[in-house]
Design an enzyme around this catalytic site. Structure first.
Site, PDB file in Angstrom:
ATOM      1  N   SER A   1       0.837  -1.214   0.000  1.00  0.00           N
ATOM      2  CA  SER A   1       0.000   0.000   0.000  1.00  0.00           C
ATOM      3  C   SER A   1       0.870   1.262   0.000  1.00  0.00           C
ATOM      4  O   SER A   1       0.650   2.188  -0.791  1.00  0.00           O
ATOM      5  CB  SER A   1      -0.889   0.022   1.243  1.00  0.00           C
ATOM      6  OG  SER A   1      -1.627  -1.164   1.350  1.00  0.00           O
TER       7      SER A   1
ATOM      8  N   CYS B   1      -2.361  -5.868   2.094  1.00  0.00           N
ATOM      9  CA  CYS B   1      -3.776  -5.487   2.045  1.00  0.00           C
ATOM     10  C   CYS B   1      -4.513  -6.181   0.902  1.00  0.00           C
ATOM     11  O   CYS B   1      -5.558  -6.785   1.093  1.00  0.00           O
ATOM     12  CB  CYS B   1      -3.880  -3.959   1.914  1.00  0.00           C
ATOM     13  SG  CYS B   1      -5.567  -3.402   1.716  1.00  0.00           S
TER      14      CYS B   1
ATOM     15  N   CYS C   1      -6.726  -6.844   4.085  1.00  0.00           N
ATOM     16  CA  CYS C   1      -8.039  -6.195   4.089  1.00  0.00           C
ATOM     17  C   CYS C   1      -9.001  -6.727   3.019  1.00  0.00           C
ATOM     18  O   CYS C   1     -10.158  -7.047   3.320  1.00  0.00           O
ATOM     19  CB  CYS C   1      -7.912  -4.697   3.846  1.00  0.00           C
ATOM     20  SG  CYS C   1      -6.324  -3.955   4.197  1.00  0.00           S
TER      21      CYS C   1
ATOM     22  N   LYS D   1      -9.906 -10.566   3.084  1.00  0.00           N
ATOM     23  CA  LYS D   1     -10.603 -10.774   4.360  1.00  0.00           C
ATOM     24  C   LYS D   1     -12.043 -10.293   4.273  1.00  0.00           C
ATOM     25  O   LYS D   1     -12.979 -10.980   4.670  1.00  0.00           O
ATOM     26  CB  LYS D   1      -9.873 -10.023   5.461  1.00  0.00           C
ATOM     27  CG  LYS D   1     -10.629 -10.004   6.769  1.00  0.00           C
ATOM     28  CD  LYS D   1     -10.188  -8.875   7.655  1.00  0.00           C
ATOM     29  CE  LYS D   1     -10.592  -7.501   7.177  1.00  0.00           C
ATOM     30  NZ  LYS D   1      -9.981  -6.432   7.971  1.00  0.00           N
TER      31      LYS D   1
ATOM     32  N   TYR E   1      -2.539  -2.783  -9.944  1.00  0.00           N
ATOM     33  CA  TYR E   1      -1.450  -2.114  -9.213  1.00  0.00           C
ATOM     34  C   TYR E   1      -0.195  -2.019 -10.076  1.00  0.00           C
ATOM     35  O   TYR E   1       0.480  -0.996 -10.133  1.00  0.00           O
ATOM     36  CB  TYR E   1      -1.139  -2.874  -7.913  1.00  0.00           C
ATOM     37  CG  TYR E   1      -1.968  -2.373  -6.754  1.00  0.00           C
ATOM     38  CD1 TYR E   1      -1.419  -1.512  -5.818  1.00  0.00           C
ATOM     39  CD2 TYR E   1      -3.299  -2.746  -6.615  1.00  0.00           C
ATOM     40  CE1 TYR E   1      -2.170  -1.032  -4.765  1.00  0.00           C
ATOM     41  CE2 TYR E   1      -4.055  -2.277  -5.561  1.00  0.00           C
ATOM     42  CZ  TYR E   1      -3.489  -1.420  -4.640  1.00  0.00           C
ATOM     43  OH  TYR E   1      -4.247  -0.943  -3.603  1.00  0.00           O
TER      44      TYR E   1
ATOM     45  N   TYR F   1      -7.830  -7.441  16.158  1.00  0.00           N
ATOM     46  CA  TYR F   1      -8.914  -7.424  15.168  1.00  0.00           C
ATOM     47  C   TYR F   1      -8.818  -8.586  14.185  1.00  0.00           C
ATOM     48  O   TYR F   1      -9.840  -9.112  13.740  1.00  0.00           O
ATOM     49  CB  TYR F   1      -9.003  -6.061  14.468  1.00  0.00           C
ATOM     50  CG  TYR F   1      -7.962  -5.790  13.416  1.00  0.00           C
ATOM     51  CD1 TYR F   1      -8.233  -6.026  12.078  1.00  0.00           C
ATOM     52  CD2 TYR F   1      -6.713  -5.284  13.732  1.00  0.00           C
ATOM     53  CE1 TYR F   1      -7.281  -5.772  11.100  1.00  0.00           C
ATOM     54  CE2 TYR F   1      -5.765  -5.019  12.772  1.00  0.00           C
ATOM     55  CZ  TYR F   1      -6.050  -5.268  11.455  1.00  0.00           C
ATOM     56  OH  TYR F   1      -5.118  -5.024  10.483  1.00  0.00           O
ATOM     57  N   ILE F   2      -7.597  -9.033  13.882  1.00  0.00           N
ATOM     58  CA  ILE F   2      -7.480 -10.137  12.911  1.00  0.00           C
ATOM     59  C   ILE F   2      -8.046 -11.427  13.516  1.00  0.00           C
ATOM     60  O   ILE F   2      -8.776 -12.177  12.853  1.00  0.00           O
ATOM     61  CB  ILE F   2      -6.012 -10.298  12.458  1.00  0.00           C
ATOM     62  CG1 ILE F   2      -5.582  -9.052  11.671  1.00  0.00           C
ATOM     63  CG2 ILE F   2      -5.829 -11.558  11.611  1.00  0.00           C
ATOM     64  CD1 ILE F   2      -4.118  -9.011  11.279  1.00  0.00           C
TER      65      ILE F   2
ATOM     66  N   GLU G   1     -11.893 -11.066  13.630  1.00  0.00           N
ATOM     67  CA  GLU G   1     -12.510 -11.151  12.301  1.00  0.00           C
ATOM     68  C   GLU G   1     -12.501 -12.583  11.772  1.00  0.00           C
ATOM     69  O   GLU G   1     -13.507 -13.061  11.223  1.00  0.00           O
ATOM     70  CB  GLU G   1     -11.770 -10.221  11.331  1.00  0.00           C
ATOM     71  CG  GLU G   1     -12.027  -8.753  11.648  1.00  0.00           C
ATOM     72  CD  GLU G   1     -11.240  -7.788  10.799  1.00  0.00           C
ATOM     73  OE1 GLU G   1     -11.654  -6.626  10.692  1.00  0.00           O
ATOM     74  OE2 GLU G   1     -10.189  -8.161  10.241  1.00  0.00           O
TER      75      GLU G   1
ATOM     76  N   ARG H   1      -7.940  -5.457  22.814  1.00  0.00           N
ATOM     77  CA  ARG H   1      -7.227  -4.519  23.687  1.00  0.00           C
ATOM     78  C   ARG H   1      -6.974  -3.208  22.934  1.00  0.00           C
ATOM     79  O   ARG H   1      -6.670  -3.218  21.738  1.00  0.00           O
ATOM     80  CB  ARG H   1      -5.885  -5.129  24.091  1.00  0.00           C
ATOM     81  CG  ARG H   1      -5.178  -4.367  25.179  1.00  0.00           C
ATOM     82  CD  ARG H   1      -4.291  -5.304  25.952  1.00  0.00           C
ATOM     83  NE  ARG H   1      -3.253  -5.857  25.097  1.00  0.00           N
ATOM     84  CZ  ARG H   1      -1.986  -5.403  25.092  1.00  0.00           C
ATOM     85  NH1 ARG H   1      -1.638  -4.425  25.878  1.00  0.00           N
ATOM     86  NH2 ARG H   1      -1.094  -5.962  24.310  1.00  0.00           N
TER      87      ARG H   1
ATOM     88  N   GLY I   1       0.085 -11.586  16.519  1.00  0.00           N
ATOM     89  CA  GLY I   1       0.924 -10.404  16.312  1.00  0.00           C
ATOM     90  C   GLY I   1       1.673 -10.438  15.001  1.00  0.00           C
ATOM     91  O   GLY I   1       1.697 -11.465  14.304  1.00  0.00           O
TER      92      GLY I   1
ATOM     93  N   THR J   1      -3.959   0.278   6.190  1.00  0.00           N
ATOM     94  CA  THR J   1      -3.710   0.627   4.799  1.00  0.00           C
ATOM     95  C   THR J   1      -3.873   2.119   4.500  1.00  0.00           C
ATOM     96  O   THR J   1      -3.004   2.710   3.860  1.00  0.00           O
ATOM     97  CB  THR J   1      -4.621  -0.222   3.885  1.00  0.00           C
ATOM     98  OG1 THR J   1      -4.075  -1.526   3.871  1.00  0.00           O
ATOM     99  CG2 THR J   1      -4.696   0.322   2.480  1.00  0.00           C
TER     100      THR J   1
ATOM    101  N   ALA K   1     -11.918  -0.041  11.753  1.00  0.00           N
ATOM    102  CA  ALA K   1     -13.083  -0.927  11.906  1.00  0.00           C
ATOM    103  C   ALA K   1     -12.631  -2.351  12.174  1.00  0.00           C
ATOM    104  O   ALA K   1     -11.515  -2.742  11.857  1.00  0.00           O
ATOM    105  CB  ALA K   1     -13.928  -0.883  10.646  1.00  0.00           C
TER     106      ALA K   1
ATOM    107  N   HIS L   1     -33.791   9.382   8.819  1.00  0.00           N
ATOM    108  CA  HIS L   1     -34.692   8.451   9.487  1.00  0.00           C
ATOM    109  C   HIS L   1     -35.324   7.509   8.482  1.00  0.00           C
ATOM    110  O   HIS L   1     -35.675   7.940   7.389  1.00  0.00           O
ATOM    111  CB  HIS L   1     -35.794   9.264  10.191  1.00  0.00           C
ATOM    112  CG  HIS L   1     -36.706   8.417  11.023  1.00  0.00           C
ATOM    113  ND1 HIS L   1     -36.290   7.826  12.199  1.00  0.00           N
ATOM    114  CD2 HIS L   1     -37.995   8.049  10.818  1.00  0.00           C
ATOM    115  CE1 HIS L   1     -37.303   7.137  12.690  1.00  0.00           C
ATOM    116  NE2 HIS L   1     -38.338   7.246  11.883  1.00  0.00           N
TER     117      HIS L   1
ATOM    118  N   GLU M   1     -28.687   7.819  12.833  1.00  0.00           N
ATOM    119  CA  GLU M   1     -29.331   9.035  13.367  1.00  0.00           C
ATOM    120  C   GLU M   1     -29.181   9.125  14.884  1.00  0.00           C
ATOM    121  O   GLU M   1     -29.269  10.204  15.467  1.00  0.00           O
ATOM    122  CB  GLU M   1     -30.799   9.128  12.949  1.00  0.00           C
ATOM    123  CG  GLU M   1     -31.694   8.074  13.570  1.00  0.00           C
ATOM    124  CD  GLU M   1     -33.161   8.216  13.125  1.00  0.00           C
ATOM    125  OE1 GLU M   1     -33.678   9.337  13.118  1.00  0.00           O
ATOM    126  OE2 GLU M   1     -33.773   7.184  12.780  1.00  0.00           O
TER     127      GLU M   1
END
Ligand SMILES: Cc1cc2nc3c(=O)[nH]c(=O)nc-3n(C[C@H](O)[C@H](O)[C@H](O)COP(=O)(O)OP(=O)(O)OC[C@H]3O[C@@H](n4cnc5c(N)ncnc54)[C@H](O)[C@@H]3O)c2cc1C
Length: 455
Positions: A12, A40, A45, A48, A96, A174-175, A178, A201, A258, A307, A337, A431, A436
């Protein structure tokens, strides 16, 4: 010198930096030893999220019954999913590569290594460059336990020949979360083993608690406060012994324990580039290493391993050096996220971090999103704002619930601009949405922080 800029690593950070530098007219070379787009695009990312989406379809099919649809789910075809994913990744790799070539960068498909402060060995050749960028990223690590080689790491998870029936995931970042979600959604029995009392954590404690409650609803058995002690063969499967004396039997053990910066054997010492004890290249805010003409960016610096941070740094450096637009990337208010089901997203300070420096007003809203009032699924949402009591500036926004990542991207703009709680309050909602709720949280849930007397 052969090049104005030579970039080591086509992930990236490196691709963006080389592409923009070449576009500014700099004579640019870039070396990539494995796959264009880096972690990524190939083992991070993008694939995944495709796997997460695959799992979501199973849930949609179940939820549809409440809305009157009778959908009979057939078995999931893992091989078909992986083939579709591989085709998409192949398409992105090619894009890329093409972007670099059309910008005028010279590409090298080989491992690169610094020989001295201006010379790079790349494959069979040696080239010289005025400036050098180290953007070699990182790689997953395994815990230091007996039999660790019998487990897999995230790089392997994207190429499994078949979907395992029983999976033990070790880790709570997160990995780990997920992939526990992916395997569970695709039908595996999943155990999640982690040392901390709560997963994730560093995230806000209300989000961590909400996630801990969501794990069993997704069919994931959490083993909090537990570490792996050893891994051994168990017939065709694996036996993972735990610090609590228990043993988990699984077809697959996944270590998400890790990552380490990829700095071994790339000649940092020969070039006089310093790294820390964890192997990360040390940089200042302008991404300069201990050699002012050698820069490092992205995961190899191990600061905020995401990324969009890596690409922003690549872009900023190329603009600074060759585009006449010097700038540094701020690592504050970077949204992020966790693509669990439901997803989590966050921007700014956690309640704990904010409360450590000032009194804060905390607003929390918990509710069942509209879809699940009818689907019958127990999947509550949690939305939270952390507000500096003195200035009323919103310091942090946190959410677990449908579309949280999409919602948080917009809120990140507000936080970067320094929005106050009053700005949120005078914004009209859309709404009916979950989002909201962020502009209708009128009643403070609690006060936290150093001067609680304000309550
Ligand atoms: C499973 C997983 C999921 C993730 N999900 C997300 C997500 O949802 N959102 C998000 O923002 N981030 C996510 N990330 C993090 C994200 O992938 C990284 O932050 C990002 O890829 C970092 O980019 P980079 O350019 O620094 O390094 P990388 O993308 O790792 O690129 C480094 C490149 O350098 C090459 N290289 C290394 N050494 C050499 C050498 N000596 N010579 C030549 N080439 C070399 C490597 O082959 C690699 O292609 C995820 C990571 C993982 C592992």
């Amino acid at each position: 010198m052969d090049f104005d800029l030579f970039v080591i690593g086509g992930g990236s950070a490196g691709v963006r930096c080389a592409r923009i530098a070449a576009g500014h007219g700099a004579r640019t070379g870039i070396a990539e030893e494995r796959f264009w787009g880096g972690t990524c695009v190939n083992v991070g990312c993008v694939p995944k999220k495709l796997l997460v989406q695959a799992g979501e379809y199973g849930g949609f099919a179940d939820d549809a019954a409440g809305f009157g649809w009778e959908i009979r789910k057939g078995p999931h075809d893992w091989a078909k999913l992986i083939a579709a994913k591989d085709a998409e990744i192949g398409r992105l790799n090619a894009i890329y590569r093409r972007l670099l070539e059309s910008a005028g960068a010279q590409i090298f498909e080989a491992r690169a290594r610094l020989i001295d402060a201006h010379t790079i060995e790349v494959g069979e050749s040696r080239v010289t460059a005025e400036r050098i960028v180290i953007a070699t990223g990182g790689h997953p690590t395994r815990p230091d336990i007996q039999g660790a080689e019998l487990g897999i790491v995230s790089d392997d998870a994207f190429y499994l020949p078949r979907m395992p029936k029983r999976v033990a995931v070790v880790g709570s970042g997160y990995i780990a979360v997920e992939f526990a979600g992916i395997f569970a959604a695709l039908g595996a029995q999943v155990d999640l083993v982690f040392r901390q009392p709560l997963p994730l954590r560093g995230f806000d404690s209300d989000l961590r608690q909400a996630l801990a409650e969501a794990l069993p609803r997704q069919g994931i058995r959490a083993h909090a406060g537990c570490s792996p002690r050893g891994l051994a063969l168990d017939g065709r499967g694996r036996a993972l012994t735990l610090s609590d004396g228990g043993t988990l039997r699984a077809d697959l053990v996944f270590f998400a324990t890790g990552r380490r910066p990829a700095t071994d054997g790339i000649g940092l010492e020969a070039a006089g580039v310093a790294r820390n004890a964890a192997g990360a290249v040390l940089v200042n805010e302008h991404l300069q290493t201990s050699q002012p003409h050698i820069f490092a960016m992205g995961d190899v610096t191990d600061r905020l391993n995401l990324t969009p941070v890596a690409t922003a740094e690549g872009h900023a450096l190329a603009d600074s050096l060759f585009g006449g637009r010097p700038r540094a990337v701020s690592l504050q208010n970077v949204p992020t996220a966790v693509f669990f089901t439901p997803p989590l997203a966050t921007v700014g300070l956690t309640e704990e971090a904010a409360a450590a420096c000032c009194p804060v007003d905390v607003y929390v809203s918990r509710f069942t999103p509209m879809r699940h009032t009818i689907s019958g699924r127990a999947r509550p949402s949690l939305l939270k704002l952390v507000v500096d009591q003195a200035s009323q500036r919103v310091l942090g926004a946190h959410m677990m619930g449908e579309d949280a990542p999409e919602i948080m991207q917009g809120l990140a703009i507000a936080l970067v601009m320094g929005a106050s709680k009053a700005d949120f309050d005078r914004t009209i909602g859309i709404h009916p949405t979950s989002a909201e709720e962020f502009v209708t949280m009128r009643v403070r849930t609690r006060v936290a922080g150093v001067a609680k007397a304000a309550e």
